[in-house]
Design a protein around this motif. Structure first.
Motif, PDB file in Angstrom:
ATOM      1  N   SER A  47       0.815  -1.211   0.000  1.00 47.83           N
ATOM      2  CA  SER A  47       0.000   0.000   0.000  1.00 47.83           C
ATOM      3  C   SER A  47       0.849   1.262   0.000  1.00 47.83           C
ATOM      4  O   SER A  47       0.554   2.214  -0.731  1.00 47.83           O
ATOM      5  CB  SER A  47      -0.960  -0.002   1.195  1.00 47.83           C
ATOM      6  OG  SER A  47      -0.263  -0.100   2.402  1.00 47.83           O
ATOM      7  N   VAL A  48       1.924   1.291   0.776  1.00 49.80           N
ATOM      8  CA  VAL A  48       2.807   2.462   0.783  1.00 49.80           C
ATOM      9  C   VAL A  48       3.489   2.620  -0.566  1.00 49.80           C
ATOM     10  O   VAL A  48       3.614   3.728  -1.089  1.00 49.80           O
ATOM     11  CB  VAL A  48       3.833   2.360   1.932  1.00 49.80           C
ATOM     12  CG1 VAL A  48       4.893   3.430   1.816  1.00 49.80           C
ATOM     13  CG2 VAL A  48       3.134   2.461   3.275  1.00 49.80           C
ATOM     14  N   SER A  49       3.909   1.523  -1.162  1.00 40.69           N
ATOM     15  CA  SER A  49       4.549   1.588  -2.482  1.00 40.69           C
ATOM     16  C   SER A  49       3.576   2.095  -3.541  1.00 40.69           C
ATOM     17  O   SER A  49       3.943   2.918  -4.384  1.00 40.69           O
ATOM     18  CB  SER A  49       5.067   0.209  -2.893  1.00 40.69           C
ATOM     19  OG  SER A  49       6.029  -0.242  -1.987  1.00 40.69           O
ATOM     20  N   ALA A  50       2.339   1.627  -3.505  1.00 44.14           N
ATOM     21  CA  ALA A  50       1.343   2.072  -4.491  1.00 44.14           C
ATOM     22  C   ALA A  50       1.045   3.552  -4.328  1.00 44.14           C
ATOM     23  O   ALA A  50       1.020   4.306  -5.317  1.00 44.14           O
ATOM     24  CB  ALA A  50       0.059   1.254  -4.343  1.00 44.14           C
ATOM     25  N   GLY A  51       0.838   4.000  -3.109  1.00 42.14           N
ATOM     26  CA  GLY A  51       0.560   5.419  -2.874  1.00 42.14           C
ATOM     27  C   GLY A  51       1.725   6.311  -3.260  1.00 42.14           C
ATOM     28  O   GLY A  51       1.542   7.364  -3.875  1.00 42.14           O
ATOM     29  N   THR A  52       2.930   5.888  -2.917  1.00 41.21           N
ATOM     30  CA  THR A  52       4.116   6.660  -3.278  1.00 41.21           C
ATOM     31  C   THR A  52       4.281   6.712  -4.784  1.00 41.21           C
ATOM     32  O   THR A  52       4.591   7.767  -5.357  1.00 41.21           O
ATOM     33  CB  THR A  52       5.370   6.051  -2.624  1.00 41.21           C
ATOM     34  OG1 THR A  52       5.183   6.019  -1.212  1.00 41.21           O
ATOM     35  CG2 THR A  52       6.610   6.849  -2.957  1.00 41.21           C
ATOM     36  N   GLY A  53       4.078   5.576  -5.435  1.00 46.38           N
ATOM     37  CA  GLY A  53       4.188   5.542  -6.896  1.00 46.38           C
ATOM     38  C   GLY A  53       3.186   6.456  -7.577  1.00 46.38           C
ATOM     39  O   GLY A  53       3.524   7.177  -8.519  1.00 46.38           O
ATOM     40  N   VAL A  54       1.943   6.456  -7.089  1.00 48.44           N
ATOM     41  CA  VAL A  54       0.917   7.332  -7.665  1.00 48.44           C
ATOM     42  C   VAL A  54       1.291   8.789  -7.458  1.00 48.44           C
ATOM     43  O   VAL A  54       1.186   9.613  -8.381  1.00 48.44           O
ATOM     44  CB  VAL A  54      -0.473   7.021  -7.059  1.00 48.44           C
ATOM     45  CG1 VAL A  54      -1.480   8.103  -7.374  1.00 48.44           C
ATOM     46  CG2 VAL A  54      -0.967   5.677  -7.554  1.00 48.44           C
ATOM     47  N   PHE A  55       1.764   9.137  -6.273  1.00 52.85           N
ATOM     48  CA  PHE A  55       2.150  10.521  -5.999  1.00 52.85           C
ATOM     49  C   PHE A  55       3.299  10.958  -6.898  1.00 52.85           C
ATOM     50  O   PHE A  55       3.255  12.034  -7.506  1.00 52.85           O
ATOM     51  CB  PHE A  55       2.529  10.686  -4.528  1.00 52.85           C
ATOM     52  CG  PHE A  55       2.881  12.098  -4.151  1.00 52.85           C
ATOM     53  CD1 PHE A  55       1.899  13.062  -4.059  1.00 52.85           C
ATOM     54  CD2 PHE A  55       4.186  12.456  -3.887  1.00 52.85           C
ATOM     55  CE1 PHE A  55       2.204  14.369  -3.721  1.00 52.85           C
ATOM     56  CE2 PHE A  55       4.504  13.747  -3.548  1.00 52.85           C
ATOM     57  CZ  PHE A  55       3.513  14.717  -3.455  1.00 52.85           C
ATOM     58  N   VAL A  56       4.329  10.152  -6.996  1.00 54.17           N
ATOM     59  CA  VAL A  56       5.480  10.484  -7.850  1.00 54.17           C
ATOM     60  C   VAL A  56       5.049  10.600  -9.305  1.00 54.17           C
ATOM     61  O   VAL A  56       5.459  11.516 -10.022  1.00 54.17           O
ATOM     62  CB  VAL A  56       6.603   9.442  -7.671  1.00 54.17           C
ATOM     63  CG1 VAL A  56       7.683   9.609  -8.714  1.00 54.17           C
ATOM     64  CG2 VAL A  56       7.183   9.533  -6.273  1.00 54.17           C
ATOM     65  N   LEU A  57       4.198   9.690  -9.751  1.00 52.45           N
ATOM     66  CA  LEU A  57       3.712   9.720 -11.136  1.00 52.45           C
ATOM     67  C   LEU A  57       2.922  11.006 -11.403  1.00 52.45           C
ATOM     68  O   LEU A  57       3.147  11.678 -12.408  1.00 52.45           O
ATOM     69  CB  LEU A  57       2.853   8.482 -11.403  1.00 52.45           C
ATOM     70  CG  LEU A  57       2.372   8.284 -12.824  1.00 52.45           C
ATOM     71  CD1 LEU A  57       3.552   7.962 -13.731  1.00 52.45           C
ATOM     72  CD2 LEU A  57       1.353   7.166 -12.884  1.00 52.45           C
ATOM     73  N   LEU A  58       2.019  11.352 -10.512  1.00 53.49           N
ATOM     74  CA  LEU A  58       1.213  12.552 -10.705  1.00 53.49           C
ATOM     75  C   LEU A  58       2.058  13.829 -10.685  1.00 53.49           C
ATOM     76  O   LEU A  58       1.854  14.728 -11.501  1.00 53.49           O
ATOM     77  CB  LEU A  58       0.113  12.637  -9.635  1.00 53.49           C
ATOM     78  CG  LEU A  58      -1.013  11.612  -9.744  1.00 53.49           C
ATOM     79  CD1 LEU A  58      -1.917  11.704  -8.508  1.00 53.49           C
ATOM     80  CD2 LEU A  58      -1.807  11.834 -11.010  1.00 53.49           C
ATOM     81  N   VAL A  59       3.015  13.902  -9.792  1.00 54.58           N
ATOM     82  CA  VAL A  59       3.863  15.088  -9.698  1.00 54.58           C
ATOM     83  C   VAL A  59       4.725  15.225 -10.949  1.00 54.58           C
ATOM     84  O   VAL A  59       4.912  16.328 -11.476  1.00 54.58           O
ATOM     85  CB  VAL A  59       4.737  15.042  -8.422  1.00 54.58           C
ATOM     86  CG1 VAL A  59       5.818  16.097  -8.454  1.00 54.58           C
ATOM     87  CG2 VAL A  59       3.867  15.226  -7.192  1.00 54.58           C
ATOM     88  N   ASN A  60       5.249  14.119 -11.449  1.00 54.85           N
ATOM     89  CA  ASN A  60       6.154  14.186 -12.602  1.00 54.85           C
ATOM     90  C   ASN A  60       5.415  14.343 -13.918  1.00 54.85           C
ATOM     91  O   ASN A  60       6.006  14.816 -14.901  1.00 54.85           O
ATOM     92  CB  ASN A  60       7.044  12.955 -12.650  1.00 54.85           C
ATOM     93  CG  ASN A  60       8.108  13.005 -11.574  1.00 54.85           C
ATOM     94  OD1 ASN A  60       8.655  14.066 -11.277  1.00 54.85           O
ATOM     95  ND2 ASN A  60       8.384  11.880 -10.957  1.00 54.85           N
ATOM     96  N   LEU A  61       4.136  13.972 -13.981  1.00 55.51           N
ATOM     97  CA  LEU A  61       3.371  14.157 -15.212  1.00 55.51           C
ATOM     98  C   LEU A  61       2.838  15.574 -15.351  1.00 55.51           C
ATOM     99  O   LEU A  61       2.492  15.999 -16.438  1.00 55.51           O
ATOM    100  CB  LEU A  61       2.216  13.157 -15.278  1.00 55.51           C
ATOM    101  CG  LEU A  61       2.594  11.710 -15.518  1.00 55.51           C
ATOM    102  CD1 LEU A  61       1.352  10.828 -15.504  1.00 55.51           C
ATOM    103  CD2 LEU A  61       3.353  11.541 -16.812  1.00 55.51           C
ATOM    104  N   ALA A  62       2.777  16.285 -14.241  1.00 54.93           N
ATOM    105  CA  ALA A  62       2.228  17.651 -14.282  1.00 54.93           C
ATOM    106  C   ALA A  62       3.215  18.662 -14.823  1.00 54.93           C
ATOM    107  O   ALA A  62       4.363  18.559 -14.819  1.00 54.93           O
ATOM    108  CB  ALA A  62       1.792  18.074 -12.888  1.00 54.93           C
TER     109      ALA A  62
END
Length: 108
Positions: free
Chosen positions: A93-108
């Motif tokens: 769960s921590v890995s999934a949440g961290t991955g989503v956050f990093v993905l969203l920040v870097n796609l913006a």
């Protein structure tokens, strides 16, 4: 160069200290294994760690700007969903949440 007896004494002292530092916690914790408090703490610690991580992430994101706060809230929701939906696996769960956050920040 130091004498052989000096080197052996240093190694022996280091071994005794290392062994004691590794063994003492097990001796101290042995009586606590049957404790109700320790059992309750073992049940609550993963949720507490996730809560602290979520609060720190949201607070840091709020200081970083408006879109980061939205990304942090989305990532927090993903973390909670994965944690509850996939058998309370903290690492997943921590890995999934961290991955989503990093993905969203870097796609913006």
């Amino acid at each position: 160069m130091p004498e052989l007896s000096y080197l052996i004494a240093v190694l022996a002292i280091g071994f005794v200290i290392d062994f004691a530092l590794r063994g003492v916690p097990f001796l101290v914790l042995e009586p606590l294994r049957e404790s109700d408090f320790v059992g309750r703490m073992a049940g609550w610690m993963p949720a507490g760690i996730l809560a602290i991580l979520a609060i720190a992430t949201v607070q840091s994101a709020a200081e970083g700007g408006g879109s980061r706060l939205a990304y942090a809230l989305i990532a927090s929701a993903v973390t909670v969903t994965v944690h509850l939906g996939f058998g309370r696996r903290t690492l997943l769960s921590v890995s999934a949440g961290t991955g989503v956050f990093v993905l969203l920040v870097n796609l913006a």
